[in-house]
Design a protein around this motif. Structure first.
Motif, PDB file in Angstrom:
ATOM      1  N   ASN A  64      -1.746 -19.790  -8.984  1.00 53.00           N
ATOM      2  CA  ASN A  64      -2.295 -21.037  -8.967  1.00 53.00           C
ATOM      3  C   ASN A  64      -3.655 -21.257  -8.881  1.00 53.00           C
ATOM      4  OD1 ASN A  64       0.191 -21.952 -11.236  1.00 53.00           O
ATOM      5  ND2 ASN A  64       0.603 -22.685  -9.170  1.00 53.00           N
ATOM      6  N   ARG A 117      -5.297 -18.074 -11.260  1.00 49.35           N
ATOM      7  CA  ARG A 117      -5.237 -18.850 -12.612  1.00 49.35           C
ATOM      8  C   ARG A 117      -6.465 -18.875 -13.155  1.00 49.35           C
ATOM      9  NH1 ARG A 117      -2.912 -24.841 -13.084  1.00 49.35           N
ATOM     10  NH2 ARG A 117      -3.193 -25.219 -15.077  1.00 49.35           N
ATOM     11  N   PRO A 118      -7.367 -19.295 -11.680  1.00 48.25           N
ATOM     12  CA  PRO A 118      -9.174 -19.178 -11.593  1.00 48.25           C
ATOM     13  C   PRO A 118      -9.939 -18.445 -12.934  1.00 48.25           C
ATOM     14  CG  PRO A 118      -8.655 -20.357 -10.099  1.00 48.25           C
ATOM     15  CD  PRO A 118      -7.100 -19.522  -9.990  1.00 48.25           C
ATOM     16  N   GLN A 119      -9.287 -17.041 -12.175  1.00 46.63           N
ATOM     17  CA  GLN A 119     -10.018 -15.970 -12.858  1.00 46.63           C
ATOM     18  C   GLN A 119      -9.705 -15.993 -14.079  1.00 46.63           C
ATOM     19  OE1 GLN A 119      -9.470 -12.521  -9.910  1.00 46.63           O
ATOM     20  NE2 GLN A 119     -10.140 -13.584  -8.339  1.00 46.63           N
ATOM     21  N   LEU A 120      -8.356 -15.866 -14.283  1.00 44.12           N
ATOM     22  CA  LEU A 120      -7.634 -16.038 -15.709  1.00 44.12           C
ATOM     23  C   LEU A 120      -8.742 -16.854 -16.726  1.00 44.12           C
ATOM     24  CD1 LEU A 120      -4.650 -15.023 -15.477  1.00 44.12           C
ATOM     25  CD2 LEU A 120      -5.334 -13.792 -16.154  1.00 44.12           C
ATOM     26  N   GLN A 121      -8.807 -17.933 -16.340  1.00 37.99           N
ATOM     27  CA  GLN A 121      -9.588 -19.142 -16.767  1.00 37.99           C
ATOM     28  C   GLN A 121     -11.019 -18.687 -17.171  1.00 37.99           C
ATOM     29  OE1 GLN A 121      -8.680 -22.576 -14.423  1.00 37.99           O
ATOM     30  NE2 GLN A 121      -7.330 -23.170 -15.488  1.00 37.99           N
ATOM     31  N   GLU A 122     -11.405 -18.003 -16.113  1.00 34.33           N
ATOM     32  CA  GLU A 122     -12.592 -17.301 -16.556  1.00 34.33           C
ATOM     33  C   GLU A 122     -12.848 -16.077 -17.795  1.00 34.33           C
ATOM     34  OE1 GLU A 122     -17.049 -17.062 -14.563  1.00 34.33           O
ATOM     35  OE2 GLU A 122     -15.138 -18.822 -14.381  1.00 34.33           O
ATOM     36  N   LEU A 135     -11.101 -16.270 -20.235  1.00 32.74           N
ATOM     37  CA  LEU A 135     -10.481 -17.196 -21.481  1.00 32.74           C
ATOM     38  C   LEU A 135     -11.700 -17.466 -21.711  1.00 32.74           C
ATOM     39  CD1 LEU A 135      -7.044 -17.651 -20.634  1.00 32.74           C
ATOM     40  CD2 LEU A 135      -7.678 -15.869 -22.625  1.00 32.74           C
ATOM     41  N   GLY A 136     -12.915 -17.988 -20.144  1.00 32.56           N
ATOM     42  CA  GLY A 136     -13.865 -18.639 -20.882  1.00 32.56           C
ATOM     43  C   GLY A 136     -14.883 -18.051 -22.133  1.00 32.56           C
TER      44      GLY A 136
END
Length: 790
Positions: free
Chosen positions: A659, A663-668, A670-671
């Protein structure tokens, strides 16, 4: 404790814990290494040792048989009675407490060597006098149990024996091997093993029981202080002996009312020697002061520095006595530190703190350990205590270290802005800026790191505040250790390269024989095509990083990347190097990681798309069993995957890591993919760059096949490269060495290419795409490191 008719109470334990008995721990470690050496020598290299012993025995075995028997007889008698002589010596000296350790050492050593696969083996000693006395003594001389028992009881008893007696007995026992060679016999391996095991058993018992060196000579300390006019009435242990001295508070009759007594024993001497050795091996010579010849010299140095600092007017205590005591102990007594701790003062004292450090610098004295507890305030004046790490006639390096330490201390107590501002006002901007390069973990003493709460955060705060107040973009860290982190990584990578290259090197003679039939024009074409992969990778990464990095620099970095990726499993070294290069180029850590992750994600999507396209374009059937694992392997992989998912789901720490970090890297990422879809030009650049990597590798393999006569199409080679490379990328070996070659050769054979073409073609392909770039990448990576670009 009773001294000269007076009862002096002692409060607290004087004994150090087992983990702090450095001398005894070193003895155990050396004994364990001795057992390991004997085992290795007996099991692995025993034939070579036998040959060597026979050769040496032939050279020095000058005695005739009668003389050999006489020597063997005399030595056997000595070994037989050795344990009994030790026992008599202990009884004579009334060491009754040692009897339990003596008995335990002999019994444990004997029992350990009596253990066999079928249980305990009892000794077969025949005590009746035989016809030949030397035969009778050989039962004991060559029996590992007797030798182990003698070594164990001697190890346990040695600290309590007189020096001359102890040395003679050890000489007698260790003469075991030379005596055998002199009498023209081979040293029994089992007896040497018994000697090593006995030493280890005795060392462990000594660690548990203790030695006379643990007995603190407080009576001698009382008499010494009485000679200085201080009559001791009570002792209180303030800190037990450990890495530092045993610290006691001594209540005295006199003006001081109380003194601080530091006592250094053999364990502190051993710990200090190990620490000095470690620092000289790992730290640069400018960071390591000259080693002390003895603990007494170190204590004496501390007392002399206290006098020098007192003369400068900034000493927190007065030295009273420095002296050597019985059993290797040394004493340093001083008055109780004046004033109150710095932590009890406000920020208004900061100018006086830095002025006091300036006084030390004027006298060219470096304190070396400016932790908060060593700085005190008395009537508005700042005083220093400690001086265990102080140096007179200090170098610029040591003076800068003092500034860095005081920056951390004052930042921790008063905040970073006033601490740095006051330091600059007192010492000047350049002095503080130079010292801030030493705001690193290894530049801070371990004791200071333990004494400052959240020291790593305070370190970063002080460094960033110096950068802010001096207007610097970045502060380059000073290299404290002999080897930097990058140098260690490069050494590991070089060792990995040698490891992975060994199978290829062993096949070089055969490969060169096959190269005689190759068409070199096709090989040059393959080299040119393979170079396009570096351009494609650089263009893709350049576009993923929003084109904020030099494209030419990324192309050069890709060659160094080949070395880092090949020498680490799963190419993780190459990914780390790419992230590091982008960070040095100005991108933040999250942004650089997201750029590399975005390139890898697009690379996977492009790879799969091209694989589907060429599979349809091939339009032919082939035996692809080389590519498909067994069902058991597939089930195993699926089970491991499910287990990993379950572990990360139910373990709180792993779930938190997912989390908070993943997760922040995956969100980055995907963005970035969403933004990529809205930017056609950038999308085309990334896709073309990733496609060039896959097609460039396929083209290099196709050219290598053509160099040895051909026999297959470019589409077929592309399918083999993508499928074989994908499966081999999961191999645990660095660079996929062995797995890549096997997958590609098997794939080409599945499409009908003869082995006499497939094998040399794949080896040539690996030379062009792997080994040549690897050997070029090593100096390039060193150059980038020297330029501080990675």
């Amino acid at each position: 404790m009773r001294v000269d008719g007076r009862e002096i109470p002692v409060t607290g334990s004087l004994l150090p814990p087992l983990t702090r008995r450095t001398s005894d721990i070193i003895r155990v470690v050396l004994a364990a290494l001795g057992v390991g050496v004997v085992v290795v020598g007996s099991v692995i290299t025993r034939p070579e040792w036998l040959a060597l012993e026979r050769s040496v025995s032939n050279i020095i075995g000058f005695l005739n048989p009668a003389q050999s028997n006489l020597v063997y007889l005399c030595y056997g008698v000595a070994i037989l009675i050795l344990p009994f002589v030790i026992l008599i010596e202990l009884v004579w000296r009334r060491q009754w407490k040692l009897m339990a350790g003596y008995a335990a050492a002999g019994l444990v050593a004997g029992l350990l060597l009596s253990i066999t696969g079928t249980g305990l083996s009892a000794p077969q000693w025949h005590l009746q006098v035989p016809d030949r006395l030397d035969t009778f003594l050989s039962q004991f001389l060559d029996d590992p149990r007797w030798i182990a028992g003698a070594a164990a009881v001697l190890t346990v008893s040695s600290p309590w024996l007189p020096t001359r007696v102890r040395r003679f007995m050890w000489f007698l026992l260790l003469a075991f091997a030379p005596i055998h060679l002199v009498v023209s016999t081979v040293v029994p391996a089992r007896a040497m093993f018994g000697l090593a095991v006995g030493w280890l058993v005795g060392a462990v018992i000594v660690l548990a029981v203790g030695t006379p060196a643990l007995e603190v000579p407080l009576d001698a300390a009382v008499r010494l202080l009485a000679g200085r006019g201080r009559t001791v009435t009570a002792f209180t242990v303030l800190r037990p002996a450990g890495p530092g001295p045993l610290v006691l508070a001594a209540a005295v009759d006199g003006a001081e009312r109380e003194l601080i007594v530091d006592l250094y024993g053999k364990n502190q001497r051993s710990h200090s020697a190990l620490r000095q050795l470690w620092r000289r091996l790992t730290f640069r010579s400018s960071e390591t002061p000259s080693p002390y010849g003895s603990m007494h010299r170190a204590v004496e140095h501390r007392g002399l520095l206290a006098l020098a600092v007192r003369d400068a007017g900034v000493a927190a205590h007065e030295p009273i006595a420095v002296s050597g005591l019985a059993r290797g102990w040394s004493l340093y007594a001083h008055s109780v530190p004046h004033g109150r701790p710095l932590a009890e003062s406000g920020a208004e004292i900061l100018p006086a703190v830095w002025a006091a450090l300036g006084t030390l610098r004027e006298h060219q004295i470096a304190h070396g350990d400016l932790r908060p507890s060593e700085i005190r305030v008395r009537d508005g004046a700042v005083l220093f205590g400690g001086f265990a790490s102080a140096e007179y006639g200090a170098s610029d390096t040591q003076l800068q270290s003092d500034i860095a330490q005081l920056l951390v201390t004052t930042t921790s107590l008063f905040g970073r802005e006033p601490a740095v501002r006051t330091a600059i006002e007192a010492l000047g901007e350049q002095a503080v800026l130079d010292a801030s390069r030493r705001l690193t973990k290894f530049a801070l003493p371990p004791g200071m790191r333990r004494s400052v709460p959240d020291w790593s955060d305070r370190l970063g705060e002080a460094r960033s505040e110096v950068r802010k107040q001096t207007g610097q973009d970045r502060i380059e860290a000073e290299q404290i250790t002999r080897f930097s982190r990058n140098q260690i990584i490069q050494l590991v990578l070089l060792v990995g390269l040698v490891y992975v290259a060994y199978p290829f090197i062993s096949a070089v003679p055969t490969f060169f024989t096959q190269l005689r039939t190759a068409n070199w024009w096709w090989a040059l074409l393959g080299l040119g095509i393979s170079s396009l992969t570096y351009v494609g990778a650089a263009v893709a990464l350049w576009a993923c990083a929003s084109r904020g990095i030099s494209l030419w620099g990324l192309i050069v970095m890709q060659i160094a990347n080949t070395f880092a990726a090949t020498t680490t499993p799963a190419r993780i070294g190459g990914l780390a190097l790419s992230v590091r290069y982008l960070q040095k180029g100005g991108l933040g850590a999250v942004r650089a990681t997201a750029a590399v992750a975005l390139q890898q994600a697009v690379q996977v999507l492009t790879h799969i798309t091209l694989l589907l396209f060429f599979s349809v374009a091939a339009g032919t059937s082939a035996d692809l069993s080389h590519f498909v694992p067994d069902a058991t392997v597939l089930y195993l992989i699926a089970g491991v995957g499910v287990g990993i998912i379950g572990t990360f789901t139910f373990v709180p720490k792993l779930r938190g890591w997912l989390n908070d970090s993943v997760r922040p890297q995956l969100q980055e990422v995907l963005g970035e993919l969403v933004a990529l879809a809205r930017d056609p030009k950038r999308s085309v650049l990334i896709v073309l760059g990733c496609g060039a990597i896959t097609l460039g590798q396929a083209g290099a393999l196709w050219a290598s096949v053509q160099a040895f006569g051909g026999g297959t199409t470019f589409i077929t080679v592309t399918i083999v490269t993508m499928i074989g490379g994908t499966l081999a990328s999961a191999a645990p070996t660095p660079g996929g060495v062995g797995a890549v070659e096997a997958a590609l050769i098997g794939g080409l054979a599945a499409f009908g290419l003869p082995a006499e073409v497939a094998v040399p073609a794949v080896l040539l392909y690996r030379v062009l795409t792997c080994w040549l770039p690897v050997f070029c990448g090593w100096p390039i990576m060193r150059g980038l490191s020297a330029q501080n670009k990675i």
